[in-house]
Write an enzyme that holds these catalytic residues in place. Structure first.
Site, PDB file in Angstrom:
ATOM      1  N   GLU A  76      -3.375  -4.495  -2.876  1.00  0.00           N
ATOM      2  CA  GLU A  76      -3.978  -5.402  -3.859  1.00  0.00           C
ATOM      3  C   GLU A  76      -3.934  -4.793  -5.262  1.00  0.00           C
ATOM      4  OE1 GLU A  76      -5.127  -4.479  -0.938  1.00  0.00           O
ATOM      5  OE2 GLU A  76      -6.460  -5.982  -0.048  1.00  0.00           O
ATOM      6  N   CYS A 130     -10.565  -4.165   0.453  1.00  0.00           N
ATOM      7  CA  CYS A 130     -11.660  -3.185   0.547  1.00  0.00           C
ATOM      8  C   CYS A 130     -12.558  -3.283  -0.684  1.00  0.00           C
ATOM      9  CB  CYS A 130     -11.079  -1.776   0.679  1.00  0.00           C
ATOM     10  SG  CYS A 130     -10.406  -1.118  -0.866  1.00  0.00           S
ATOM     11  N   GLU A 160       0.420   5.229   0.741  1.00  0.00           N
ATOM     12  CA  GLU A 160      -0.460   6.297   1.218  1.00  0.00           C
ATOM     13  C   GLU A 160       0.029   7.653   0.715  1.00  0.00           C
ATOM     14  OE1 GLU A 160      -0.884   5.745   5.489  1.00  0.00           O
ATOM     15  OE2 GLU A 160      -2.107   3.953   5.145  1.00  0.00           O
ATOM     16  N   CYS A 183      -4.149   0.807  -2.401  1.00  0.00           N
ATOM     17  CA  CYS A 183      -4.006  -0.408  -1.590  1.00  0.00           C
ATOM     18  C   CYS A 183      -3.019  -1.383  -2.235  1.00  0.00           C
ATOM     19  CB  CYS A 183      -5.347  -1.118  -1.454  1.00  0.00           C
ATOM     20  SG  CYS A 183      -6.595  -0.201  -0.567  1.00  0.00           S
ATOM     21  N   ASN A 194       0.839  -1.201   0.000  1.00  0.00           N
ATOM     22  CA  ASN A 194       0.000   0.000   0.000  1.00  0.00           C
ATOM     23  C   ASN A 194       0.876   1.254   0.000  1.00  0.00           C
ATOM     24  OD1 ASN A 194       0.664  -0.768   2.698  1.00  0.00           O
ATOM     25  ND2 ASN A 194      -0.996   0.460   3.530  1.00  0.00           N
ATOM     26  N   CYS A 218     -10.992  -2.259  -4.088  1.00  0.00           N
ATOM     27  CA  CYS A 218     -10.103  -3.283  -4.673  1.00  0.00           C
ATOM     28  C   CYS A 218     -10.907  -4.457  -5.210  1.00  0.00           C
ATOM     29  CB  CYS A 218      -9.087  -3.763  -3.646  1.00  0.00           C
ATOM     30  SG  CYS A 218      -7.821  -2.529  -3.342  1.00  0.00           S
TER      31      CYS A 218
HETATM   32  N1  THU Z   1      -5.283  -1.200   2.739  1.00  0.00           N
HETATM   33  C1  THU Z   1      -4.765  -2.081   1.835  1.00  0.00           C
HETATM   34  O1  THU Z   1      -3.678  -1.867   1.282  1.00  0.00           O
HETATM   35  N2  THU Z   1      -5.458  -3.196   1.559  1.00  0.00           N
HETATM   36  C2  THU Z   1      -6.608  -3.565   2.178  1.00  0.00           C
HETATM   37  O2  THU Z   1      -7.078  -4.661   1.968  1.00  0.00           O
HETATM   38  C3  THU Z   1      -7.283  -2.635   3.096  1.00  0.00           C
HETATM   39  C4  THU Z   1      -6.565  -1.393   3.388  1.00  0.00           C
HETATM   40  C5  THU Z   1      -4.491  -0.048   3.122  1.00  0.00           C
HETATM   41  C6  THU Z   1      -4.988   1.289   2.693  1.00  0.00           C
HETATM   42  C7  THU Z   1      -4.382   2.191   3.736  1.00  0.00           C
HETATM   43  O3  THU Z   1      -3.056   2.511   3.371  1.00  0.00           O
HETATM   44  C8  THU Z   1      -4.313   1.346   4.989  1.00  0.00           C
HETATM   45  O4  THU Z   1      -4.427  -0.002   4.546  1.00  0.00           O
HETATM   46  C9  THU Z   1      -5.391   1.655   6.014  1.00  0.00           C
HETATM   47  O5  THU Z   1      -6.627   1.701   5.417  1.00  0.00           O
END
Ligand code: THU
Length: 144
Positions: free
Chosen positions: A68, A99, A57, A66, A55, A102
């Site tokens: 995925e 989420c 940010e 994310c 991920n 994704c």
């Molecule tokens: N996130 C993911 O990378 N994958 C998921 O399945 C759920 C959430 C990340 C997004 C963000 O950087 C952090 O987790 C918190 O939401």
């Protein structure tokens, strides 16, 4: 509560390979200074290739991508188009599940994808994508 499914022998075989090792290794590269939640994902393609992602940010929070989607986009960029299994892992979230955004993106390319989530003890839970997103948004393609 969504029912979990049991693994087929083919899934176990994929997970016994380096995919598990690889995502545990790269999760430290996750860029998550805002949430503190590091995530890594790996996608296994019909070609036998695997692609991993983290991920990423951003200070403009909604621009976060994310793990995925990072993994999927890496695979797509390499010409991969058939996907069998996606493994996702976070050291901070027990059995993290992708989420909705994704799931929507993944289902466009892999409506029969097996989603596998893993905890710190390398225990797995299996969810066919269709059990997590039952009605992905679709538009008919235009004929050109
Ligand atoms: N996130 C993911 O990378 N994958 C998921 O399945 C759920 C959430 C990340 C997004 C963000 O950087 C952090 O987790 C918190 O939401």
């Amino acid at each position: 509560m969504v029912k979990t499914f049991s693994a087929l022998a083919s899934h176990k075989k994929i997970l016994s390979k380096k995919l598990v090792k690889d995502i545990k290794k790269i999760v430290k590269f996750a860029y998550a200074p805002y949430s503190g939640i590091s995530v890594a994902a790996g996608i296994y393609c019909a070609s036998g290739n695997t692609y991993i992602g983290i991920n990423v940010e951003n200070s403009s929070y909604s621009l976060t991508v994310c793990a995925e989607r990072t993994a999927l986009f890496r695979a797509l960029s390499d010409g991969e188009r058939k996907f069998l299994l996606l493994l996702v892992y976070s050291p901070q979230v027990d059995f993290i599940v992708p989420c909705g955004a994704c799931l929507q993106v993944l289902s466009e390319f892999a409506p029969d994808l097996m989603i596998v989530t893993m905890n710190k003890n390398e225990e797995f839970k299996f969810y066919p994508i269709k059990t997590l997103i039952t009605q992905p948004f679709k538009i008919a393609r235009r004929k050109s």
